[in-house]
Design an enzyme around this catalytic site. Structure first.
Site, PDB file in Angstrom:
ATOM      1  N   CYS A  91      -2.739  19.284  37.836  1.00 12.35           N
ATOM      2  CA  CYS A  91      -1.448  18.709  37.554  1.00 12.35           C
ATOM      3  C   CYS A  91      -1.244  18.702  36.180  1.00 12.35           C
ATOM      4  O   CYS A  91      -2.037  18.515  35.140  1.00 12.35           O
ATOM      5  CB  CYS A  91      -1.642  17.027  37.707  1.00 12.35           C
ATOM      6  SG  CYS A  91      -1.902  16.765  39.708  1.00 12.35           S
TER       7      CYS A  91
ATOM      8  N   ARG B 197      -1.714  24.786  35.538  1.00 16.21           N
ATOM      9  CA  ARG B 197      -2.504  23.536  35.991  1.00 16.21           C
ATOM     10  C   ARG B 197      -2.321  23.178  37.517  1.00 16.21           C
ATOM     11  O   ARG B 197      -3.140  22.189  37.806  1.00 16.21           O
ATOM     12  CB  ARG B 197      -2.154  22.397  35.044  1.00 16.21           C
ATOM     13  CG  ARG B 197      -2.424  22.377  33.619  1.00 16.21           C
ATOM     14  CD  ARG B 197      -2.064  21.407  32.718  1.00 16.21           C
ATOM     15  NE  ARG B 197      -2.967  20.321  32.977  1.00 16.21           N
ATOM     16  CZ  ARG B 197      -3.950  19.918  32.308  1.00 16.21           C
ATOM     17  NH1 ARG B 197      -4.270  21.029  31.468  1.00 16.21           N
ATOM     18  NH2 ARG B 197      -4.812  19.154  32.644  1.00 16.21           N
TER      19      ARG B 197
ATOM     20  N   TRP C  51      -1.046  19.539  41.482  1.00 16.74           N
ATOM     21  CA  TRP C  51      -2.069  20.406  42.512  1.00 16.74           C
ATOM     22  C   TRP C  51      -2.754  19.147  43.158  1.00 16.74           C
ATOM     23  O   TRP C  51      -3.630  18.281  42.905  1.00 16.74           O
ATOM     24  CB  TRP C  51      -3.263  20.660  41.161  1.00 16.74           C
ATOM     25  CG  TRP C  51      -4.368  21.380  42.071  1.00 16.74           C
ATOM     26  CD1 TRP C  51      -4.228  22.911  42.328  1.00 16.74           C
ATOM     27  CD2 TRP C  51      -5.585  20.930  42.200  1.00 16.74           C
ATOM     28  NE1 TRP C  51      -5.453  23.133  43.038  1.00 16.74           N
ATOM     29  CE2 TRP C  51      -6.332  22.072  43.070  1.00 16.74           C
ATOM     30  CE3 TRP C  51      -6.221  19.793  42.484  1.00 16.74           C
ATOM     31  CZ2 TRP C  51      -7.651  21.874  43.430  1.00 16.74           C
ATOM     32  CZ3 TRP C  51      -7.538  19.615  42.952  1.00 16.74           C
ATOM     33  CH2 TRP C  51      -8.028  20.741  43.798  1.00 16.74           C
TER      34      TRP C  51
ATOM     35  N   ASN D  93      -1.791  12.386  36.483  1.00 21.11           N
ATOM     36  CA  ASN D  93      -2.865  13.396  36.625  1.00 21.11           C
ATOM     37  C   ASN D  93      -4.162  12.844  36.670  1.00 21.11           C
ATOM     38  O   ASN D  93      -4.686  12.084  35.854  1.00 21.11           O
ATOM     39  CB  ASN D  93      -2.945  14.446  35.543  1.00 21.11           C
ATOM     40  CG  ASN D  93      -3.885  15.535  35.374  1.00 21.11           C
ATOM     41  OD1 ASN D  93      -4.339  15.803  36.543  1.00 21.11           O
ATOM     42  ND2 ASN D  93      -4.277  15.986  34.390  1.00 21.11           N
ATOM     43  N   GLY D  94      -4.831  12.957  37.754  1.00 22.01           N
ATOM     44  CA  GLY D  94      -6.149  12.450  37.864  1.00 22.01           C
ATOM     45  C   GLY D  94      -6.331  11.727  39.462  1.00 22.01           C
ATOM     46  O   GLY D  94      -5.489  12.318  40.342  1.00 22.01           O
TER      47      GLY D  94
ATOM     48  N   GLU E 125     -19.529  37.290  38.350  1.00 20.48           N
ATOM     49  CA  GLU E 125     -18.183  37.129  37.956  1.00 20.48           C
ATOM     50  C   GLU E 125     -17.009  37.917  38.446  1.00 20.48           C
ATOM     51  O   GLU E 125     -15.988  37.758  38.702  1.00 20.48           O
ATOM     52  CB  GLU E 125     -18.404  37.193  36.364  1.00 20.48           C
ATOM     53  CG  GLU E 125     -16.876  37.106  35.674  1.00 20.48           C
ATOM     54  CD  GLU E 125     -16.330  35.852  35.714  1.00 20.48           C
ATOM     55  OE1 GLU E 125     -16.869  34.864  36.395  1.00 20.48           O
ATOM     56  OE2 GLU E 125     -15.199  35.541  35.299  1.00 20.48           O
TER      57      GLU E 125
ATOM     58  N   LYS F 190     -13.751  36.928  40.572  1.00 20.19           N
ATOM     59  CA  LYS F 190     -12.452  37.245  40.271  1.00 20.19           C
ATOM     60  C   LYS F 190     -11.648  37.662  41.452  1.00 20.19           C
ATOM     61  O   LYS F 190     -10.436  37.387  41.599  1.00 20.19           O
ATOM     62  CB  LYS F 190     -12.442  38.503  39.158  1.00 20.19           C
ATOM     63  CG  LYS F 190     -12.775  37.949  37.779  1.00 20.19           C
ATOM     64  CD  LYS F 190     -11.902  36.970  36.984  1.00 20.19           C
ATOM     65  CE  LYS F 190     -12.138  35.683  37.360  1.00 20.19           C
ATOM     66  NZ  LYS F 190     -12.985  35.009  36.183  1.00 20.19           N
TER      67      LYS F 190
ATOM     68  N   GLU G 153     -10.739  34.899  43.682  1.00 21.28           N
ATOM     69  CA  GLU G 153      -9.764  34.145  43.573  1.00 21.28           C
ATOM     70  C   GLU G 153      -8.154  34.560  43.818  1.00 21.28           C
ATOM     71  O   GLU G 153      -7.398  34.162  44.052  1.00 21.28           O
ATOM     72  CB  GLU G 153      -9.989  33.870  41.936  1.00 21.28           C
ATOM     73  CG  GLU G 153     -11.083  32.715  41.741  1.00 21.28           C
ATOM     74  CD  GLU G 153     -11.088  32.625  40.092  1.00 21.28           C
ATOM     75  OE1 GLU G 153     -11.655  33.596  39.314  1.00 21.28           O
ATOM     76  OE2 GLU G 153     -10.652  31.619  39.510  1.00 21.28           O
TER      77      GLU G 153
ATOM     78  N   HIS H 248     -32.978  41.834  51.063  1.00 17.59           N
ATOM     79  CA  HIS H 248     -33.427  40.712  51.826  1.00 17.59           C
ATOM     80  C   HIS H 248     -32.578  40.077  52.833  1.00 17.59           C
ATOM     81  O   HIS H 248     -32.611  38.717  53.044  1.00 17.59           O
ATOM     82  CB  HIS H 248     -34.207  39.686  50.753  1.00 17.59           C
ATOM     83  CG  HIS H 248     -35.299  40.233  50.028  1.00 17.59           C
ATOM     84  ND1 HIS H 248     -36.361  40.514  50.616  1.00 17.59           N
ATOM     85  CD2 HIS H 248     -35.345  40.789  48.705  1.00 17.59           C
ATOM     86  CE1 HIS H 248     -37.188  41.424  49.874  1.00 17.59           C
ATOM     87  NE2 HIS H 248     -36.531  41.289  48.502  1.00 17.59           N
TER      88      HIS H 248
ATOM     89  N   LYS I  54      -5.904  25.421  36.993  1.00 13.13           N
ATOM     90  CA  LYS I  54      -6.730  25.951  35.801  1.00 13.13           C
ATOM     91  C   LYS I  54      -7.821  25.122  35.233  1.00 13.13           C
ATOM     92  O   LYS I  54      -8.772  25.329  34.614  1.00 13.13           O
ATOM     93  CB  LYS I  54      -5.626  26.135  34.586  1.00 13.13           C
ATOM     94  CG  LYS I  54      -6.272  26.872  33.432  1.00 13.13           C
ATOM     95  CD  LYS I  54      -6.475  28.304  33.745  1.00 13.13           C
ATOM     96  CE  LYS I  54      -7.397  28.744  32.367  1.00 13.13           C
ATOM     97  NZ  LYS I  54      -8.001  30.229  32.870  1.00 13.13           N
TER      98      LYS I  54
HETATM   99  C1  F6R Z   1     -12.605  31.083  37.422  1.00 15.91           C
HETATM  100  C2  F6R Z   1     -12.339  29.813  36.752  1.00 15.91           C
HETATM  101  C3  F6R Z   1     -13.205  28.630  37.038  1.00 15.91           C
HETATM  102  C4  F6R Z   1     -13.322  28.105  35.818  1.00 15.91           C
HETATM  103  C5  F6R Z   1     -14.094  26.818  36.204  1.00 15.91           C
HETATM  104  C6  F6R Z   1     -14.566  25.750  35.090  1.00 15.91           C
HETATM  105  O1  F6R Z   1     -11.822  32.198  37.120  1.00 15.91           O
HETATM  106  O2  F6R Z   1     -11.515  29.892  35.751  1.00 15.91           O
HETATM  107  O3  F6R Z   1     -14.059  29.062  37.726  1.00 15.91           O
HETATM  108  O4  F6R Z   1     -14.276  28.657  34.985  1.00 15.91           O
HETATM  109  O5  F6R Z   1     -12.928  25.611  37.010  1.00 15.91           O
HETATM  110  O6  F6R Z   1     -13.683  25.610  33.961  1.00 15.91           O
HETATM  111  P1  F6R Z   1     -13.879  25.681  32.575  1.00 15.91           P
HETATM  112  O7  F6R Z   1     -14.366  26.467  31.896  1.00 15.91           O
HETATM  113  O8  F6R Z   1     -12.446  25.070  32.058  1.00 15.91           O
HETATM  114  O9  F6R Z   1     -14.871  24.026  32.605  1.00 15.91           O
END
Ligand code: F6R
Length: 615
Positions: free
Chosen positions: A2, A27, A75, A101-102, A488, A492, A495, A511, A610
């Protein structure tokens, strides 16, 4: 999670609010809304399901006049994304409008009490409960809005950043924060801006106040910003200089922020190292290590807490600290750590890694570590965020705002900071010889150039991407330092393209996951030349023997793997421990191009946000 924007002043509020929401859309983007006091004194709330552009379309024929307003991009937590659940929410009489937000954890109990008093609800959100509670307290106790907010927030358990407009007081916005970020901008003409981060404020003023937990700010035209706590004691937060430039907030000719951020990485890493590695390129100075040398270099153990991509960076950090500094390291998901009664010693150093600096689980893990007496070190990107403020010391990664929801430059920034920290501590502890230290520092300074080389694979990857769009599942394999890179890479792809992908240590494949391999299964192998190179070749053979289709990331000039793999992507050579900084680039590009081929909204993938400020 949010985004919140607010404005009160001499300018028209609506364009500022909409532009601010667009900057904060990373966000949350399932619905959006705006509340404004119009020129006739009415309090109008407009809301729409979907993105900010949908809200704009909805507002086309509406009264958007007025110089005071609050706005929100959502969100969803409580209730599906629709216009009824979107913020702002009116109070029962329509006098107040509130954005949030929260999460209000005890909203159900509060709602029950309010319903018993005859108050009706239009949404299923926790937020509407809060605005009804505030109005109920205001009316039944004959309090002003600030007093009612203070009483209400005393009853609330949970996390919030809220902003409220009151039709009866069109010259005032009141906002408050607890565990969710909120920044107030102080304009030249006495106008006030409000946002979840500084990005919507940056083009209007460079003076900001980051609110602290428990702060309530009163922005009243013609008066100075007033900040009090829930008990009405005056607070004195510092006015700070804003840390983002407009250029950093624009796409700069790229179709998506994610692609811009992938290409920014060489310069981001230069920024990250600037002032920390000397011009000769053979010494690292981190002020945190100077200030807390004994604590850090004397750590009995390091515990890294993080989530998602930051957790992957932590896995690379583990290998760096263990091999260079000979300090044992545990890497924990913050969400598990916080509820697991972990054993924490006072001479443990806990490193919290977070791009946003606002991740609720990581913040809770920090709190737990602090209570246990551990020393907490933050690795963060967002300046002034909660995590750098709650840790004893730390290092900013300085890669600039990351707006694409899928993290790219923050990941390589985090790995760079962890590399610098590990080298610094290894030098302090004398666990690596001086000449090795110098050579490693020098190689680290060459990484941005090598990243530029790696970025030249973009066109090749763009050509390859359509081959993989059909895939339902993909496997990413790597060993040693490249194992977190595989994790990672898989994250990506999941996501942003919604293709299921798994990252695995290459040798673990036999395994279990090997059962999945057939000609339909793309397998991406990070097979750069390091001490496990020959073993990874055997893993590639195992995949080939089962009809799997291998795309390998190899060190430039590798002919052996070229003969085995369906596709090879060549990368510049570097030290094994810095390979993740290079090898993650083609995997970021691969996920990006596959998602673009599938027509996905790369910067705003479904269901994600985000900054994960709820647990
Ligand atoms: C993946 C991504 C998330 C963040 C996770 C932690 O692309 O962005 O997995 O890495 O939500 O977020 P931060 O780093 O802001 O604590």
């Amino acid at each position: 999670m949010c985004g919140i924007v607010g404005y009160i002043g001499q300018k028209k509020a609506y364009p500022i609010l909409i532009k601010g929401l667009k900057r904060l859309e990373y966000r949350g983007y399932d619905s959006a809304g705006v509340a404004m006091i119009d020129t006739k004194g009415g309090l109008n709330v407009y809301k729409a399901k979907g993105k900010v552009a949908d809200l704009e379309a909805f507002c086309e024929d509406k009264d958007i006049s007025g110089n005071a307003g609050i706005a929100h991009t959502r969100w969803a937590t409580h209730g599906e994304p629709n216009s009824a659940n979107a913020h702002p929410h009116y109070s029962a009489s329509g006098r107040l409008a509130l954005i949030h937000n929260g999460i209000i954890e005890n909203y159900a109990t509060i709602k029950e009490n309010l319903v018993a008093r005859g108050i009706q609800f239009k949404s299923v959100t926790d937020t509407e409960v809060l605005v009804q509670l505030i109005e109920h307290i205001m009316v039944s106790n004959d309090l002003d809005l600030l007093e009612a907010v203070q009483v209400a927030l005393h009853q609330v358990i949970g996390a919030y950043a809220i902003a409220i407009l009151d039709r009866e007081h069109p010259d005032t916005i009141i906002c408050a924060r607890q565990s969710s970020p909120l920044v107030v901008g102080l304009g030249e003409d006495g106008d006030f801006y409000l946002a979840s981060d500084a990005s919507p404020i940056a083009e209007y003023t460079d003076k900001v106040v980051y609110l602290n937990d428990g702060d309530i700010a009163v922005m009243r035209l013609g008066e100075k910003l007033k900040v009090v706590n829930l008990d009405n004691e005056t607070q004195h937060p510092k006015v700070k200089q804003i840390d983002v430039t407009l250029g950093q907030l624009e796409k700069g000719g790229y179709p998506f922020f994610m692609l811009k951020e992938i290409f920014e990485q060489p310069n981001c890493l230069r920024d990250c190292m600037r002032g920390r590695i000397n011009v000769e390129g053979d010494r690292i100075t981190l002020s945190a290590v100077i200030d807390f040398r004994e604590k850090l270099a004397g750590a009995r153990r390091i515990i890294i807490v993080a989530c998602g991509t930051s957790w992957h960076a932590g896995l690379i950090g583990k290998q760096l600290f263990e091999s260079l500094c000979r300090i044992p390291v545990e890497v924990e998901y913050a969400s598990e750590f916080r509820y697991r009664e972990p054993v924490i010693f006072p001479d443990d150093v806990v490193i919290a890694i977070s791009q946003s600096g606002e991740t609720a689980d990581t913040l809770a893990a920090i709190e737990l570590a602090r209570q246990a007496g551990a020393f907490v070190f933050g690795v963060c990107n967002a300046i002034g965020a909660s995590i750098p403020r709650q840790t004893q010391t730390g290092v900013y990664i300085h890669v600039g705002p990351e707006i694409g929801v899928a993290s790219t430059k923050a990941f390589t920034g985090q790995v760079t900071v962890l590399s610098m920290l590990a080298l610094c501590l290894a030098n302090e502890r004398r666990t690596i010889p001086g000449d090795v230290y110098k050579e490693m520092v020098a190689e680290l300074t060459r990484i941005p150039e090598k990243m530029e080389e790696a970025l030249k694979t973009n066109e090749q990857i763009e050509r390859l991407a359509p081959i993989f769009t059909y895939a339902k599942n993909c496997l990413y394999l790597g060993r040693g330092y490249n194992y977190p890179v595989a994790l990672e890479g898989a994250l990506k792809l999941k996501e942003i393209s919604y293709i299921h992908a798994e990252g695995y240590p290459a040798a673990e494949m036999k395994h279990g996951p090997i059962a999945l391999i057939d000609s339909e299964m793309p397998v991406f192998v990070i097979a750069t030349r390091d001490k496990l190179y020959e073993k990874v070749i055997s893993n590639i053979q195992e995949v080939r023997a089962r009809g799997g289709r291998v795309t390998a990331l190899v060190t430039a000039g590798d002919e052996q793997i070229r003969r085995l793999a369906d596709h090879v992507i060549e990368l510049p050579d570097t030290l094994e421990c810095f390979q993740p900084l290079i090898a993650s680039i083609p995997l970021q590009l691969l996920a990006y191009h596959i998602a673009v081929c599938k027509g996905k909204d790369v910067d705003r993938p479904r269901n994600l946000a985000k900054s994960v400020t709820v647990e």
